[in-house]
Design a protein around this motif. Structure first.
Motif, mmCIF file in Angstrom:
data_model
loop_
_atom_site.group_PDB
_atom_site.id
_atom_site.type_symbol
_atom_site.label_atom_id
_atom_site.label_comp_id
_atom_site.label_asym_id
_atom_site.label_seq_id
_atom_site.Cartn_x
_atom_site.Cartn_y
_atom_site.Cartn_z
ATOM 1 N N LEU A 1 0.824 -1.208 0.000
ATOM 2 C CA LEU A 1 0.000 0.000 0.000
ATOM 3 C C LEU A 1 0.860 1.261 0.000
ATOM 4 O O LEU A 1 0.585 2.211 -0.730
ATOM 5 C CB LEU A 1 -0.901 0.011 1.247
ATOM 6 C CG LEU A 1 -2.285 -0.609 1.137
ATOM 7 C CD1 LEU A 1 -2.951 -0.615 2.507
ATOM 8 C CD2 LEU A 1 -3.144 0.134 0.124
ATOM 9 N N GLU A 2 1.909 1.261 0.809
ATOM 10 C CA GLU A 2 2.741 2.461 0.887
ATOM 11 C C GLU A 2 3.491 2.713 -0.420
ATOM 12 O O GLU A 2 3.563 3.849 -0.895
ATOM 13 C CB GLU A 2 3.733 2.362 2.048
ATOM 14 C CG GLU A 2 4.577 3.621 2.176
ATOM 15 C CD GLU A 2 5.235 3.777 3.522
ATOM 16 O OE1 GLU A 2 5.790 4.869 3.782
ATOM 17 O OE2 GLU A 2 5.202 2.825 4.328
ATOM 18 N N VAL A 3 4.024 1.656 -1.019
ATOM 19 C CA VAL A 3 4.733 1.823 -2.292
ATOM 20 C C VAL A 3 3.781 2.346 -3.363
ATOM 21 O O VAL A 3 4.108 3.284 -4.111
ATOM 22 C CB VAL A 3 5.379 0.494 -2.734
ATOM 23 C CG1 VAL A 3 5.876 0.595 -4.182
ATOM 24 C CG2 VAL A 3 6.536 0.129 -1.807
ATOM 25 N N ALA A 4 2.591 1.744 -3.436
ATOM 26 C CA ALA A 4 1.609 2.185 -4.438
ATOM 27 C C ALA A 4 1.206 3.635 -4.205
ATOM 28 O O ALA A 4 1.059 4.417 -5.159
ATOM 29 C CB ALA A 4 0.389 1.271 -4.402
ATOM 30 N N ALA A 5 1.026 4.003 -2.928
ATOM 31 C CA ALA A 5 0.645 5.388 -2.609
ATOM 32 C C ALA A 5 1.745 6.358 -3.019
ATOM 33 O O ALA A 5 1.471 7.414 -3.606
ATOM 34 C CB ALA A 5 0.362 5.504 -1.110
ATOM 35 N N PRO B 1 -5.555 10.805 -8.915
ATOM 36 C CA PRO B 1 -4.430 10.009 -8.399
ATOM 37 C C PRO B 1 -3.896 10.535 -7.060
ATOM 38 O O PRO B 1 -3.496 9.744 -6.207
ATOM 39 C CB PRO B 1 -3.376 10.144 -9.498
ATOM 40 C CG PRO B 1 -4.131 10.505 -10.720
ATOM 41 C CD PRO B 1 -5.281 11.323 -10.255
ATOM 42 N N ARG B 2 -3.897 11.850 -6.897
ATOM 43 C CA ARG B 2 -3.411 12.408 -5.635
ATOM 44 C C ARG B 2 -4.319 12.023 -4.474
ATOM 45 O O ARG B 2 -3.844 11.683 -3.387
ATOM 46 C CB ARG B 2 -3.287 13.925 -5.734
ATOM 47 C CG ARG B 2 -2.207 14.395 -6.698
ATOM 48 C CD ARG B 2 -1.801 15.843 -6.392
ATOM 49 N NE ARG B 2 -2.936 16.757 -6.495
ATOM 50 C CZ ARG B 2 -3.258 17.434 -7.585
ATOM 51 N NH1 ARG B 2 -2.552 17.253 -8.699
ATOM 52 N NH2 ARG B 2 -4.272 18.272 -7.588
ATOM 53 N N LEU B 3 -5.628 12.079 -4.707
ATOM 54 C CA LEU B 3 -6.573 11.692 -3.653
ATOM 55 C C LEU B 3 -6.448 10.205 -3.333
ATOM 56 O O LEU B 3 -6.473 9.801 -2.163
ATOM 57 C CB LEU B 3 -8.002 12.033 -4.067
ATOM 58 C CG LEU B 3 -8.349 13.523 -4.135
ATOM 59 C CD1 LEU B 3 -9.774 13.709 -4.655
ATOM 60 C CD2 LEU B 3 -8.210 14.174 -2.762
ATOM 61 N N ALA B 4 -6.314 9.391 -4.385
ATOM 62 C CA ALA B 4 -6.161 7.947 -4.173
ATOM 63 C C ALA B 4 -4.867 7.655 -3.416
ATOM 64 O O ALA B 4 -4.831 6.833 -2.490
ATOM 65 C CB ALA B 4 -6.175 7.213 -5.512
ATOM 66 N N ALA C 1 -5.298 8.591 0.280
ATOM 67 C CA ALA C 1 -6.111 7.604 1.006
ATOM 68 C C ALA C 1 -5.312 6.327 1.267
ATOM 69 O O ALA C 1 -5.369 5.753 2.368
ATOM 70 C CB ALA C 1 -7.372 7.292 0.209
ATOM 71 N N MET C 2 -4.558 5.880 0.261
ATOM 72 C CA MET C 2 -3.758 4.656 0.429
ATOM 73 C C MET C 2 -2.640 4.867 1.446
ATOM 74 O O MET C 2 -2.338 3.967 2.243
ATOM 75 C CB MET C 2 -3.199 4.224 -0.923
ATOM 76 C CG MET C 2 -4.262 3.752 -1.899
ATOM 77 S SD MET C 2 -3.631 3.486 -3.570
ATOM 78 C CE MET C 2 -2.598 2.060 -3.301
ATOM 79 N N LEU C 3 -2.034 6.048 1.435
ATOM 80 C CA LEU C 3 -0.975 6.334 2.405
ATOM 81 C C LEU C 3 -1.538 6.391 3.823
ATOM 82 O O LEU C 3 -0.916 5.883 4.775
ATOM 83 C CB LEU C 3 -0.295 7.651 2.053
ATOM 84 C CG LEU C 3 0.921 8.034 2.909
ATOM 85 C CD1 LEU C 3 2.004 6.969 2.822
ATOM 86 C CD2 LEU C 3 1.460 9.398 2.486
ATOM 87 N N ALA C 4 -2.730 6.987 3.988
ATOM 88 C CA ALA C 4 -3.371 7.031 5.307
ATOM 89 C C ALA C 4 -3.671 5.617 5.798
ATOM 90 O O ALA C 4 -3.466 5.292 6.977
ATOM 91 C CB ALA C 4 -4.648 7.856 5.241
#
Length: 427
Positions: free
Chosen positions: A53-57, A69-72, A75-78
């Motif tokens: 998740l962190e790498v993808a974020a 993409p920034r919002l996604a 959310a993934m980083l959170a």
């Protein structure tokens, strides 16, 4: 005042408390003996999910020129930071996976993605909070920051600001915890504030520099032209993680039914009474698999306090047996929906912002601060054992009978209780 005699409050005999402790010890042994590959697979899978998740974020934030993409990515980083804090950092630091003897997934080596050093957290949380859970004057989480969460805490004018300060603490929860643990570490070692180059100060400064540098300088800089977007995303992810963690912790320790205790009780506390204090001093909230996972399985706060070093993925099955024991000994198993439990905790924050003289309940009969004195002057209308089923009748029945007596008396709870105390005093 808080509970001084837990057996009297729980309406259990010494033999009952000892038997309850033995049954919980047996439950622990059963879980420990069944730990194996599926549990090891679980924690390694969680680590892979978190890292993925962190790498993808990060990739989305580095490459994201557009809003979606920034919002996604945010959310993934959170989500990644929440998983790392709740299900990994918190639970690994408790030693829940030490039995695997994996040097990477071990309480002595895991350093979590958090402002405060893990070593400070383990002393403040694992030892102080879990040993002295809800003991006024010893468990410093009861008066975290400047919050007053029990009537045993004397009211001060600063408490009028609680409803606002509560929001500030929630938004900066990571920093609040880090500073709280750092201060406790210094006090434990007897180090005055003036010693700037002390070991706790150096550890704290290094961890702060590392975390702030990573989230607010390194990753934004690596994103080049997207610097300000990545900076905003990191700050937003941290804020979301802080608010969520704060809500989960509040729901586990401060709704109605989370009892408080006096240091006097500890003088003679037995192993069984320690279990009983953990059970009565914590609360759960109902959650499905996803909600439980994102809360680090702290939706099972009761089970976590009974067995803080057992793997969190086992809490659902442990909960079934703990709930059955509560039924057997007629003890409350305090739970509710997440919104309902948070509302009860926040209501206490707002209520205890006021001086006691403006509150309707007494210090022995309030939802957030009860004691065995709640039952003084009340003649039981039930037998200790059900004559038909033989079932034990304890605190759950006593609370229900007392509430019924209050309603039948036709008085407000506070006035009814003061009248009962007056009758006791005249005898």
């Amino acid at each position: 005042m808080a509970v001084t005699d837990i057996k009297a409050f729980a309406h259990l005999t010494e033999a009952d408390v000892e038997a309850l402790g033995c049954e919980l010890d047996e439950l622990r042994r059963n879980i420990e003996q069944s730990l194996g590959q599926r549990d090891a697979d679980y924690i390694r899978r969680v680590i892979r999910v978190h890292r993925g998740l962190e790498v993808a974020a990060r990739l989305l934030l580095f490459a994201g020129r557009y809003r979606a993409p920034r919002l996604a990515g945010t959310a993934m980083l959170a989500a990644a930071k929440t998983i790392e804090m709740m299900e990994l950092g918190h639970n690994i630091s408790h030693g829940q996976w030490d039995w695997m003897n994996d040097p990477e997934i071990h309480s002595t080596s895991w350093e979590w993605d958090f402002l405060g050093p893990s070593a400070h957290w383990k002393r403040s949380h694992n030892y102080v909070h879990h040993t002295y859970t809800n003991v006024y004057g010893l468990d410093e989480d009861l008066s975290f920051a400047v919050l007053r969460m029990t009537r045993d805490e004397p009211w001060r004018p600063i408490h009028l600001m609680q409803p606002v300060l509560n929001v500030v603490v929630a938004a900066g929860f990571e920093l609040s915890i880090a500073v709280h643990d750092w201060a406790l570490e210094r006090r434990h070692l007897g180090i005055p504030r003036s010693r700037l180059r002390s070991k706790p100060n150096i550890e704290f400064a290094r961890k702060i520099a590392r975390q702030l540098g990573k989230d607010f300088l390194l990753f934004p800089a690596l994103s080049g032209r997207n610097f300000k977007y990545t900076l905003a995303a990191n700050a937003s992810a941290l804020l979301l993680r802080n608010l969520w963690a704060y809500m989960v912790i509040m729901c586990g320790h401060f709704p109605d039914g989370a009892e408080k205790f006096t240091a006097e009780h500890l003088e003679t506390e037995t192993h069984g009474e320690w279990y009983l204090r953990q059970l009565l001093g914590t609360t759960n909230f109902t959650a499905g698999p996803v909600l439980a996972f994102m809360s680090g399985n702290l939706s099972y706060q009761i089970e976590h306090h009974l067995f803080p070093d057992l793997p969190s993925n086992r809490y659902p099955e442990i909960a079934e047996r703990v709930h059955a024991l509560c039924d057997k000994y007629d003890l409350p198993y305090t739970t509710g929906s997440l919104p309902a439990q948070f509302w009860l905790a926040y209501r206490t924050v707002c209520k205890l912002a006021l001086p006691d003289r403006l509150l309707r309940r007494t210090s022995d009969d309030a939802a957030e601060t009860r004691s065995e004195r709640k039952f003084l002057g009340i003649r039981p209308t039930w037998q200790a054992t059900d004559p038909i089923t033989g079932a034990r009748r304890g605190l759950r029945t006593a609370l229900a009978a007392t509430d019924a007596s209050m309603r039948a008396a036709g008085h407000g709870r506070g006035r009814w209780f003061r009248a009962a105390m007056d009758r006791v005093g005249r005898r």
